[in-house]
Design an enzyme around this catalytic site. Structure first.
Site, PDB file in Angstrom:
ATOM      1  N   GLU A  32       0.316 -11.814  -2.925  1.00 56.38           N
ATOM      2  CA  GLU A  32      -1.145 -11.838  -2.684  1.00 56.38           C
ATOM      3  C   GLU A  32      -1.924 -11.448  -3.931  1.00 56.38           C
ATOM      4  O   GLU A  32      -3.145 -11.601  -3.958  1.00 56.38           O
ATOM      5  CB  GLU A  32      -1.497 -10.934  -1.493  1.00 56.38           C
ATOM      6  CG  GLU A  32      -1.531  -9.436  -1.761  1.00 56.38           C
ATOM      7  CD  GLU A  32      -0.158  -8.793  -1.891  1.00 56.38           C
ATOM      8  OE1 GLU A  32       0.861  -9.518  -1.888  1.00 56.38           O
ATOM      9  OE2 GLU A  32      -0.102  -7.559  -2.026  1.00 56.38           O
ATOM     10  N   HIS A  41       4.409  -8.696  -4.739  1.00 57.06           N
ATOM     11  CA  HIS A  41       3.068  -8.932  -4.175  1.00 57.06           C
ATOM     12  C   HIS A  41       2.555 -10.348  -4.427  1.00 57.06           C
ATOM     13  O   HIS A  41       1.736 -10.549  -5.339  1.00 57.06           O
ATOM     14  CB  HIS A  41       2.075  -7.959  -4.813  1.00 57.06           C
ATOM     15  CG  HIS A  41       2.272  -6.544  -4.388  1.00 57.06           C
ATOM     16  ND1 HIS A  41       1.674  -6.006  -3.270  1.00 57.06           N
ATOM     17  CD2 HIS A  41       3.007  -5.555  -4.936  1.00 57.06           C
ATOM     18  CE1 HIS A  41       2.028  -4.740  -3.141  1.00 57.06           C
ATOM     19  NE2 HIS A  41       2.839  -4.434  -4.142  1.00 57.06           N
ATOM     20  N   ARG A  84      13.028   3.078  -1.173  1.00 55.75           N
ATOM     21  CA  ARG A  84      11.623   3.176  -1.630  1.00 55.75           C
ATOM     22  C   ARG A  84      11.528   3.575  -3.090  1.00 55.75           C
ATOM     23  O   ARG A  84      12.312   4.396  -3.562  1.00 55.75           O
ATOM     24  CB  ARG A  84      10.883   4.244  -0.837  1.00 55.75           C
ATOM     25  CG  ARG A  84      10.397   3.809   0.491  1.00 55.75           C
ATOM     26  CD  ARG A  84       9.598   4.928   1.139  1.00 55.75           C
ATOM     27  NE  ARG A  84       8.288   5.105   0.530  1.00 55.75           N
ATOM     28  CZ  ARG A  84       7.507   6.152   0.755  1.00 55.75           C
ATOM     29  NH1 ARG A  84       7.903   7.125   1.544  1.00 55.75           N
ATOM     30  NH2 ARG A  84       6.331   6.227   0.165  1.00 55.75           N
ATOM     31  N   ILE A 129       5.038  -3.481  -7.822  1.00 56.98           N
ATOM     32  CA  ILE A 129       4.271  -2.243  -8.019  1.00 56.98           C
ATOM     33  C   ILE A 129       4.923  -1.127  -7.203  1.00 56.98           C
ATOM     34  O   ILE A 129       4.899  -1.169  -5.963  1.00 56.98           O
ATOM     35  CB  ILE A 129       2.803  -2.419  -7.575  1.00 56.98           C
ATOM     36  CG1 ILE A 129       2.149  -3.569  -8.359  1.00 56.98           C
ATOM     37  CG2 ILE A 129       2.022  -1.123  -7.783  1.00 56.98           C
ATOM     38  CD1 ILE A 129       0.772  -3.940  -7.859  1.00 56.98           C
ATOM     39  N   ARG A 130       5.491  -0.170  -7.864  1.00 54.66           N
ATOM     40  CA  ARG A 130       6.247   0.889  -7.165  1.00 54.66           C
ATOM     41  C   ARG A 130       7.055   0.264  -6.023  1.00 54.66           C
ATOM     42  O   ARG A 130       7.020   0.697  -4.872  1.00 54.66           O
ATOM     43  CB  ARG A 130       5.314   1.979  -6.638  1.00 54.66           C
ATOM     44  CG  ARG A 130       4.813   2.904  -7.755  1.00 54.66           C
ATOM     45  CD  ARG A 130       4.121   4.130  -7.212  1.00 54.66           C
ATOM     46  NE  ARG A 130       3.075   3.754  -6.272  1.00 54.66           N
ATOM     47  CZ  ARG A 130       3.000   4.168  -5.009  1.00 54.66           C
ATOM     48  NH1 ARG A 130       3.867   4.998  -4.519  1.00 54.66           N
ATOM     49  NH2 ARG A 130       2.024   3.761  -4.243  1.00 54.66           N
ATOM     50  N   GLY A 157       0.864  -1.174   0.000  1.00 56.25           N
ATOM     51  CA  GLY A 157       0.000   0.000   0.000  1.00 56.25           C
ATOM     52  C   GLY A 157       0.896   1.217   0.000  1.00 56.25           C
ATOM     53  O   GLY A 157       1.817   1.309  -0.813  1.00 56.25           O
ATOM     54  N   GLU A 158       0.679   2.087   0.944  1.00 57.06           N
ATOM     55  CA  GLU A 158       1.524   3.277   1.060  1.00 57.06           C
ATOM     56  C   GLU A 158       2.164   3.246   2.444  1.00 57.06           C
ATOM     57  O   GLU A 158       1.473   3.380   3.448  1.00 57.06           O
ATOM     58  CB  GLU A 158       0.649   4.529   0.850  1.00 57.06           C
ATOM     59  CG  GLU A 158       1.423   5.767   0.569  1.00 57.06           C
ATOM     60  CD  GLU A 158       2.412   5.609  -0.592  1.00 57.06           C
ATOM     61  OE1 GLU A 158       2.009   5.181  -1.682  1.00 57.06           O
ATOM     62  OE2 GLU A 158       3.606   5.901  -0.370  1.00 57.06           O
ATOM     63  N   SER A 159       3.482   3.059   2.459  1.00 56.44           N
ATOM     64  CA  SER A 159       4.139   2.823   3.749  1.00 56.44           C
ATOM     65  C   SER A 159       3.990   4.000   4.702  1.00 56.44           C
ATOM     66  O   SER A 159       3.889   3.804   5.917  1.00 56.44           O
ATOM     67  CB  SER A 159       5.615   2.492   3.534  1.00 56.44           C
ATOM     68  OG  SER A 159       6.244   3.480   2.757  1.00 56.44           O
ATOM     69  N   CYS A 179       6.032  -5.445   0.093  1.00 55.23           N
ATOM     70  CA  CYS A 179       6.227  -4.131  -0.524  1.00 55.23           C
ATOM     71  C   CYS A 179       6.214  -3.005   0.524  1.00 55.23           C
ATOM     72  O   CYS A 179       7.194  -2.870   1.262  1.00 55.23           O
ATOM     73  CB  CYS A 179       5.197  -3.932  -1.625  1.00 55.23           C
ATOM     74  SG  CYS A 179       5.747  -2.722  -2.828  1.00 55.23           S
TER      75      CYS A 179
HETATM   76  N1  GLN Z   1       5.815   2.750  -3.081  1.00 60.22           N
HETATM   77  C1  GLN Z   1       5.053   2.362  -1.932  1.00 60.22           C
HETATM   78  C2  GLN Z   1       5.663   2.915  -0.649  1.00 60.22           C
HETATM   79  O1  GLN Z   1       6.670   3.482  -0.676  1.00 60.22           O
HETATM   80  C3  GLN Z   1       4.974   0.863  -1.835  1.00 60.22           C
HETATM   81  C4  GLN Z   1       4.164   0.314  -2.996  1.00 60.22           C
HETATM   82  C5  GLN Z   1       3.457  -0.954  -2.727  1.00 60.22           C
HETATM   83  O2  GLN Z   1       3.284  -1.391  -1.588  1.00 60.22           O
HETATM   84  N2  GLN Z   1       3.009  -1.562  -3.790  1.00 60.22           N
HETATM   85  O3  GLN Z   1       5.101   2.772   0.369  1.00 60.22           O
END
Ligand code: GLN
Length: 194
Positions: free
Chosen positions: A178, A176, A112, A140-141, A55-57, A88
């Protein structure tokens, strides 16, 4: 069903503020185990395994701090043998130095967004130590693991960087699992990690 499922006393939680919560839940269910959402310290009671999703850390990390879950997780991990799996953003939070909210519970340094923006997300079949068949890894990112300390077991790499690793009941994947139907990594986390 695997006989391990009927004899185990596993209690699985998923940090559920944001990100890939239901996807981890679905994969656990595919294995035959229910996982419950964790949003407060009370939700940690009795947990043996905790997943910190992607998600977004920064967002997830802030909630962990505000709710007191950050300390509760560290405490149960150190004192009660809790197993932790970060994917992630979750890996960023469990590892070292990548975020002001990092829990630093494994000597793995991450960078990151090291592959670039959302547009640079990709999927790749990678080799892992979990079997001959390659694993469909979705990045993903994603962060890059730039260094892994002594004794870290590296279960998979991509272009020379570890992407799946573990030590002391902490498993990290920068991709990921999941988001696939492949249960091997979750199975490893739930049944095989020492
Ligand atoms: N780029 C996100 C972060 O820095 C991580 C991306 C993800 O969990 N798919 O939190």
């Amino acid at each position: 069903m695997d006989e391990r499922h009927t004899t185990n006393k596993k209690q699985i939680g998923i940090i559920a503020f944001q990100g890939g919560v239901s996807e981890h839940g679905t994969l656990c269910r595919t294995i035959g185990l229910e996982a419950r959402p964790v949003r407060a310290i009370e939700d940690m009671r009795g947990l043996t395994h905790l997943i910190v999703p992607g998600g977004e850390s920064t967002v997830i990390g802030r909630f962990l701090l505000q709710t007191g879950l950050k300390d509760a997780i560290l405490d149960r991990w150190k004192q009660a043998g809790l197993y932790l799996f970060g994917t992630c953003a979750g890996a960023i939070l469990l590892g070292k130095n990548a975020s002001p909210y990092s829990l630093n519970c494994i000597d793995v340094v991450l960078d990151r967004n090291a592959y670039g923006s959302q547009l640079h997300s990709f999927s790749k079949n990678i080799k892992t130590t979990l079997g001959d068949e390659s694993f469909p890894a979705v990045f993903i990112r994603a962060p890059k693991i730039t260094s892994a300390g002594e004794g870290i077991a590296i279960l998979a790499t991509h272009e020379g960087n570890p992407v799946l690793c573990e030590k002391n009941r902490v498993l990290l994947s920068t991709f990921h699992p999941e988001l696939t139907h492949d249960t091997r990594i979750h199975n490893y986390f739930l049944f095989d990690m020492k």
